[in-house]
Structure formats: structure tokens, C-alpha cells
Design a protein around this motif. Structure first.
Motif, PDB file in Angstrom:
ATOM      1  N   ARG A  61       0.816  -0.886   0.015  1.00  0.00           N
ATOM      2  CA  ARG A  61       0.066  -0.002   0.051  1.00  0.00           C
ATOM      3  C   ARG A  61       0.464   1.400  -0.200  1.00  0.00           C
ATOM      4  O   ARG A  61       0.350   2.569  -0.208  1.00  0.00           O
ATOM      5  CB  ARG A  61      -0.655  -0.170   0.941  1.00  0.00           C
ATOM      6  N   ASN A  62       1.969   1.513   0.455  1.00  0.00           N
ATOM      7  CA  ASN A  62       3.434   2.455   0.284  1.00  0.00           C
ATOM      8  C   ASN A  62       3.595   2.437  -1.408  1.00  0.00           C
ATOM      9  O   ASN A  62       4.980   3.567  -1.172  1.00  0.00           O
ATOM     10  CB  ASN A  62       3.561   1.997   1.390  1.00  0.00           C
ATOM     11  N   ILE A  63       3.549   1.444  -2.021  1.00  0.00           N
ATOM     12  CA  ILE A  63       3.991   1.609  -3.548  1.00  0.00           C
ATOM     13  C   ILE A  63       2.919   2.152  -4.717  1.00  0.00           C
ATOM     14  O   ILE A  63       1.966   1.689  -4.677  1.00  0.00           O
ATOM     15  CB  ILE A  63       5.410   0.461  -3.742  1.00  0.00           C
ATOM     16  N   PRO A  64       3.197   3.550  -4.677  1.00  0.00           N
ATOM     17  CA  PRO A  64       2.211   3.920  -6.051  1.00  0.00           C
ATOM     18  C   PRO A  64       1.192   3.273  -7.209  1.00  0.00           C
ATOM     19  O   PRO A  64       2.767   1.968  -7.393  1.00  0.00           O
ATOM     20  CB  PRO A  64       2.713   5.010  -6.559  1.00  0.00           C
ATOM     21  N   LEU A  72       3.326   2.540 -10.736  1.00  0.00           N
ATOM     22  CA  LEU A  72       4.957   2.246 -10.325  1.00  0.00           C
ATOM     23  C   LEU A  72       4.144   0.946 -10.530  1.00  0.00           C
ATOM     24  O   LEU A  72       4.865  -0.461 -11.288  1.00  0.00           O
ATOM     25  CB  LEU A  72       5.039   1.967  -9.037  1.00  0.00           C
ATOM     26  N   TYR A 104      -2.671  -4.014  -5.413  1.00  0.00           N
ATOM     27  CA  TYR A 104      -3.213  -2.834  -4.001  1.00  0.00           C
ATOM     28  C   TYR A 104      -4.008  -2.591  -3.496  1.00  0.00           C
ATOM     29  O   TYR A 104      -4.052  -2.334  -2.309  1.00  0.00           O
ATOM     30  CB  TYR A 104      -2.536  -1.691  -5.093  1.00  0.00           C
TER      31      TYR A 104
END
Lengths: 399, 362
Positions: free
Chosen positions: A139-142, A145, A278
Motif C-alpha cells: 500500500r506504500n508503493i504507487p 509503479l 494494491y
């Protein structure tokens, strides 16, 4: 100090009507009128500028362009579409592709999210920590991306069609996508559908009967189990009793590529992977919060009343947990639908890519195209929240 | 004769000692099912972790000037090191990097006292950051005064642009969001409807369509001759979009303030704005800081979308670097590096917001 109760003094204590300019009512009306005029003024200003700008650039207005020939191909179409189809058709094709990826994404994300949410509460240290790590990483990576990663770094390493990974003669995976057998429905398949409909009616009647019996006599009947057995066995028996209701068309390698069968394009696979993984991280947190929200006392009280563990879960825990879970879960679904528009970055032909992208570039009619695209998302959001509100209102335990 | 019993203090509970074996049995192998789960997880870890470590560290090439230096089977981090400056600053002229550095160092120094409880002049500092600092930052980054050369915005890029969009976007969206939240809770019907329509519209559409709108429709809305630069157009879209989300966060805070506070403010004879500014908002905003941080994290991740309308944020610069014929085939390294940057920022911010939430509840 005493105030003598003379008539004048009392009169001075009664609040007088404030002067016109200090009257809150007048304030409110004036303020609202100003705001309204400002918004209308801005609207007229934008409208006026737009008309002038459109005229200067020679862009026609109106929705006539929808009937013109599109003249471009689309990678994945769920309905029949050729280059000679109209722009209106491109809109439908894009919309269906958006719906396809959204619905599949919601299903996978929910499954994965529930599993990880429950694993997050596991008493097993390793499972617990792995679930936490999953959530914190994804959840902390766009999302964009992640989509690029699956599409550009993972799926690009798949072999060429000739060296496909394969499972039997039915499934083939290569750089062009995943090839599946295609089901061709013959006439006798309608009997299977008919038997399915009959079973559904029977199950509905069964539910009503068992509910009535439970109300009057208190006896329970395993409706869920009976229903499931009926739902699976009867259509299956019909299916095999008939003479080839379905014909499977297998994908075949011809020259450098596969023909026949169904192809799932890599863009769709990458998008589905990224969206599901995600969103699952967020859904897992929602599920965890829902389960934790049910007080331990509820479980103990249910046991004290003599309910079995299964009944406790079904009648006590899940209804209360669902109440906390549904609103944020809806939000996650809406986010997933909106995020599916990132498809345009890798060329999956969703609504934004096909309509707000290619169609806009070809016709130049930005206003009409953007209005239609945004209306679709607004409508989807509105519909989903209405549906969920209705469901939630039914679910709320009446206190 | 009475015997007086001496009053002894309660003994402390015996110290619980758990040796490794007990710990393993409780936490990993408590039942057959748990044992199975543990073994499956261990096997999965064995399949993924050692190859990854091998690729990323043991067999990796760290230094070099071209792909010729990446001879081993592992990751080619040389690619990242060679391009590092570009990933951070985009195409900003190399001799002016100090201007970017200064702008961000200044920002960090200014924002730092806001997080210290003992610091008293928070409001003054916050208004300085909101009003004067943006002008300084703009002058430093764009130039044109004090002998600084002008750096056009199409040369801005990389992490610098990502941070710029996220920070400016949030700072500008917050005041607008507060106004919208107040509007949505207003008793005036027209104001309320206008706020609701605005908020629900922006929350209902994806950011991509907003950015598309900002880049293709905004020029049509403006009078002839007036034209915004691409970065500013994107920023306008981001601010409007973000304001709607901020409004909902702030509204949550406003709803959490007990009714007595509103009534007490009224009883004291405060006007609407005075009661909001001095009584309600200071309490409400304090409650929603974690929410604001979470919204900022979401925006920080979402700024990557600007690459679709052609701005060169950090992901776009990394993405473009893959097409360099000298470095073909190192996309995984690029994506891992980008993921690492975003992860560090988002993870630490989310931990900070969790810490604030805990502090608020105690």
C-alpha cells in the motif's frame, strides 16, 4: 445589586431587532446570493471563453461526431468492433473494458484482501508478520509503479509464442498473453440454463419454507447445504445427460502466433495483478478493523446462550463485523474502479484510453468527450454508493 | 495476647521465562493446521528471499559507466548511480542544483518546529510557510531575479517535481478544503448545495481525467491570450481534486467537536467566523492531522500520474531512462529503486500518522 422592575428597564432587557445590516438572516441571504452570482458569473465567463476559443480553433461542437467513423483498431473488444465502427461504438467498447477489469479486480481484491486480513489476525507469528509485511509493502508503493512493474518487468520476460508455457493442450502463456479454450454454446445448452433457473426457484421456495418452519416450530433446516448441493448437482447432471452442450475450441499454434481460443492480453493481466494486489492491501486493513470491532464479550455471551461456534460466527460476529466493514469496503471498490483508469498508461483499452485518449485526439472535441467520460465515473460512483447505502441500511442492527 | 501479623508487601509475580522452544511451540506450531501454515510460509520464503538477496546484493554490480560493466547475473545498480542526479533533479541545470537543495532544506527547517510540542509560535510560522515561503521557493527554483538564471518548468523533474507537486498541492488544497467543509456543514442551503456538488464531483472522478481536463480543457476555458504553463495546469487540477478530499477529512473533525462548543461560542456572542477561527477549527484541525497526513500520502503516490500528461516526475524520468540504448534491459532495477524511494517516504509518513493517532487517543 437589584434592578428595580420598572417597565422601562424590562423593555431594555428584551433583545431588540438588530439593525438591517447586522441581522444574521439578512447576512445569510446576502452571502448566499453573492456566492450564487459568483458561481454563475464564473460559469458564464468560462462558457463565453470556451465558445470564442472553439470558434477560433475551428472545432465544431455537439455530439454529431459520435456517428462518424472511428477509423482505428482496439486491442480488446468485448463486442463486435471494426475500424469502420462509429465513435459511439468506441465509447461502448471502452466502457465495457473498464467494467470488465473493474469487476474482475473487485472479485480478486476481495478474495485476497479477506485472506490477508484474516492472516493479519492469526495467532501464528509467521503468518501474522508476513501479512503485515504484505500490507506495508504494497500500500506504500504507487499503483502506477506497480502496473508498470508487472507489465514492463515481469510479463516482458515471458517467452515467445513458440516457447510458450503450457498446461496440456488447453492453456498457453507467452509474451502475447494467456490463451484459453473458447466455449462454443450449442442449442442444447439452453436446457442447462433452464435447469439452473428451476433449481434457483426451488431454492427460493426452500428458504421461505424453512424460515416459516423456524418461526413456528423452532426447528432448523440446513438450507445453505441443501441449496448448494442442489445448485451444483442438478445442472451438472443435465449438462452430462445432454449431447455436447458446449464445444471447446482449443488455441493452436499457427506460424508465429496462436489462433482460435480466447486470448487474455498481457495489459489486462498486468492491470488485474496490480489493481488486485494494491487494493487487497487496503481491504485487508478494512477486514481486520471489522473483525476487531466486535467485542470479545459478544462471543462469550453467544457461547453462554448455548450457540455453537458456527452459529456464533454466522449470527453474532459476521453481522456486527459487516456493519463496520461495508462503508470502507465500498470506498475501496470505488477507488478500484477509478484506479482502473490507469490502464491508459500501459495501453489497456479502457474508457479513458480509448475515448478520452484516442477519440479525443482524433476529433478534438475535448468538452464533449471529457464530459461523457467523467459522467460515466460519476454515475458509477453514485450507483455504487446508492447500492451500498441500501445494503448498509438493511444491515444496520436496529437498536 | 494478640499476635500481630507483619504486613508484607505483595510479592512481584514470578518473571515469566520462555525459552526458544516454548516460544516456537506457542507461536508457530500450536496445532496441526498452524504447523502446516508455518511450513508453507517457510517454503515460500525460501523460494523468494534467497534469490532476491542474491540478485539485489550478492551478485549485483554496483559501479560502472555503461552496461558493459554489468557482467554478473545480478542487479545492475550502476545504472541507478549513473543516472542518480537525473532521477532526483530531472533536467534541472547541474550548476543550479544548489537552488533546489536550498529550497528543500529551507522547507524542512521551517516545518520542523511545527512538530515540536514546546514550540509556541506555530501559527505565525505556519502562516509564514503558507504565504512568504512559496514566493521564496518560486524565486529560487524559477529564478529571474538576483542574478539567478531562469530555469523553465519543463526542465523541472525527478523526485524534486514529485515532492513539489505533492507539497504545494496539499498546502494549497488545505485552506480550500477547510472552506468547503465549513460550507458543507453550513445552514445556508445554497452554500451547502454548492459545496456538496463540488466535493462529490471531484471525489467521483479519477485523477487521470482531472489531469486530462486540466491539460486539454483548461486552455479552452481561459480568455484568449492567457495561457498557463503545463505544470501550473496540472497543479490547478491536483489542488481542486485534493481540496475535495481534504474537505471530507476536515468535516470529520468538525463533526467530532461536541455541540456544546458551538453553543458556548454562540452564547459568548462570537460571530460565525470568530467562533470558527478561535474555537472550532483549532480543535477540529488538531483531531484530523492524522487524516491530513494520510491524504498527503495518497496524493504523494498519485502524483506519479502526471507522467501520463507528459510531466517528468521521478517515475517518468526512470521510465524514460529505460529507452537509453546504453542501458537497455534494466527496467527491474529502475522500478525497484523507484519503489524504494516511494516506500521510504510513504511508510515513514504513515508510521508518523499512526503515532499521532495514538497520541490523540491518550
Amino acid at each position: 445589586m437589584m434592578i428595580p422592575e420598572s417597565p422601562e428597564n424590562i423593555a431594555s432587557l428584551i433583545p431588540t431587532q438588530p439593525s438591517f445590516w447586522y441581522n444574521p438572516r439578512v447576512h445569510a441571504i446576502l452571502f448566499q446570493l453573492i456566492a450564487l452570482f459568483a458561481v454563475i458569473g464564473l460559469g458564464i465567463f468560462i462558457f463565453h471563453n470556451t465558445l470564442i476559443n472553439l470558434e477560433q480553433r475551428g472545432i465544431s461542437t455537439g455530439f454529431d461526431f459520435l456517428n462518424r467513423e472511428a477509423g482505428f483498431g482496439i486491442l480488446q473488444t468485448l463486442i463486435e468492433y471494426t475500424e469502420t465502427s462509429s465513435f459511439a461504438r468506441t465509447f461502448i467498447v471502452g466502457l465495457l473494458n473498464t467494467l470488465l477489469v473493474s469487476i474482475l479486480g473487485i472479485i480478486f481484491a476481495t478474495l485476497l484482501g479477506f485472506i490477508i486480513g484474516i492472516a493479519r489476525l492469526s495467532s501464528n507469528w509467521l503468518v501474522n508478520k508476513l501479512a503485515t509485511t504484505y500490507i506495508e509493502i504494497f500500500r506504500n508503493i504507487p499503483l502506477l509503479l506497480q502496473i508498470f512493474f508487472w507489465y514492463g518487468a515481469v510479463l516482458q520476460t515471458l517467452p515467445s509464442p513458440r516457447q510458450s508455457y503450457q498446461m496440456g493442450e488447453m492453456f498457453f502463456l507467452n509474451i502475447r498473453g494467456l490463451y484459453l479454450p473458447k466455449a462454443i454454446i450449442t442449442e442444447s445448452f439452453s436446457w442447462v440454463m433452464l435447469s439452473l433457473a428451476v433449481v434457483l426457484v426451488i431454492i427460493l421456495l426452500l428458504i421461505r419454507w424453512s424460515r416459516n418452519r423456524h418461526q413456528t416450530t423452532g426447528k432448523t433446516f440446513p438450507t445453505l447445504l441443501t441449496g448448494l448441493i442442489l445448485l451444483i448437482t442438478i445442472p451438472t447432471i443435465t449438462f452430462f445427460a445432454l449431447d455436447t452442450p458446449l464445444i471447446w475450441e482449443l488455441p493452436e499454434l499457427e506460424g508465429f502466433n496462436f489462433v482460435n481460443g480466447v486470448i487474455i492480453i498481457p495489459e489486462l493481466i498486468a492491470l488485474l495483478f496490480a489493481l488486485s494486489i494494491y487494493t487487497a492491501a487496503f481491504i485487508a486493513e478494512v477486514v481486520r478493523a471489522g473483525i476487531l470491532s466486535v467485542n470479545q464479550g459478544q462471543r462469550e455471551a453467544a457461547h453462554a446462550l448455548g450457540l455453537k461456534p458456527q452459529q456464533t460466527l454466522r449470527l453474532i460476529i459476521i453481522p456486527q463485523a459487516m456493519q463496520v466493514t461495508i462503508p470502507p469496503l465500498t470506498n475501496q471498490y470505488l477507488n478500484l474502479i477509478k484506479n482502473s483508469s490507469l490502464a491508459t498508461a500501459i495501453g489497456y483499452p479502457d474508457l479513458v484510453a480509448v475515448f478520452a485518449g484516442t477519440t479525443l485526439n482524433q476529433t478534438g472535441q475535448a468538452i464533449e468527450v471529457m464530459t461523457m467520460t467523467m459522467s460515466v465515473y460519476l454515475l458509477l460512483s453514485l450507483l455504487t454508493s446508492l447500492l451500498m447505502n441500501w445494503y448498509n441500511a438493511r444491515l444496520v442492527i436496529r437498536k | 495476647m494478640t499476635h500481630i501479623q507483619p504486613i508484607n508487601k505483595d510479592l512481584p509475580p514470578p518473571t515469566l521465562t520462555i525459552n526458544l522452544v516454548t516460544w516456537l511451540r506457542i507461536n508457530l506450531f500450536s496445532s496441526t493446521f498452524n504447523t502446516l501454515l508455518t511450513l508453507t510460509c517457510l517454503y515460500l520464503l525460501y523460494l523468494t528471499i534467497p534469490p532476491f538477496i542474491n540478485w539485489a546484493f550478492i551478485q549485483a554490480d554496483w559501479f560502472g559507466d555503461s552496461r558493459a560493466d554489468c557482467t554478473s547475473n545480478g542487479a545492475c545498480w550502476a545504472f541507478i548511480f549513473v543516472r542518480f542526479n537525473q532521477f532526483i533533479y530531472g533536467f534541472y541545470p547541474e550548476n543550479s542544483y544548489w537552488r533546489v537543495n536550498l529550497t528543500f532544506i529551507l522547507f524542512v527547517l521551517l516545518i520542523f518546529p511545527l512538530f515540536i510540542d514546546k514550540f509556541k509560535k506555530k501559527i505565525a510560522l505556519a502562516s509564514f510557510i503558507l504565504t512568504i515561503y512559496p514566493i521564496i521557493a518560486y524565486l529560487l527554483l524559477y529564478g529571474g531575479y538576483f542574478g539567478l538564471t531562469i530555469v523553465e518548468t519543463d526542465q523541472w523533474g525527478g523526485l524534486m517535481l514529485t515532492l513539489l507537486l505533492a507539497i504545494t498541492g496539499s498546502i494549497l488544497a488545505l485552506p480550500l478544503g477547510i472552506l468547503l467543509a465549513l460550507g458543507r456543514r453550513s445552514t445556508m442551503p445554497i452554500i451547502k448545495i454548492l459545496s456538496i456538488v463540488f466535493i462529490e464531483f471531484w471525489r467521483g472522478v479519477p485523477l487521470i481525467t482531472v489531469l486530462f481536463m486540466a491539460s486539454v480543457m483548461l486552455p479552452l476555458f481561459l480568455p484568449d491570450g492567457v495561457n498557463f504553463d503545463k505544470l501550473l495546469r496540472a497543479l490547478i487540477g491536483i489542488v481542486l481534486f485534493e481540496a475535495a478530499y481534504m474537505a471530507e477529512v476536515v468535516r470529520g473533525g468538525l463533526q467530532a467537536i461536541p455541540k456544546g462548543q458551538y453553543e458556548a461560542a454562540k452564547a459568548l456572542g462570537l460571530t460565525y467566523w470568530n467562533s470558527m477561527i478561535f474555537i472550532i477549527l483549532p480543535q477540529a484541525l488538531k483531531l484530523v492531522i492524522p487524516g491530513i497526513v494520510n491524504t498527503f500520502i495518497a496524493l504523494f503516490k498519485d502524483t506519479t500520474l502526471v507522467l501520463i500528461i507528459g510531466l517528468l516526475d521521478v517515475l517518468a524520468v526512470i521510465h524514460n531512462a529505460f529507452t537509453d540504448p546504453n542501458w537497455l534491459g534494466y527496467s527491474t532495477e529502475g522500478y525497484v529503486f523507484a519503489a524504494f524511494i516511494f516506500w521510504i517516504f510513504c511508510f515513514s509518513l504513515s508510521r508518523y500518522s499512526q503515532y499521532l493517532e495514538k497520541k490523540l487517543h491518550n
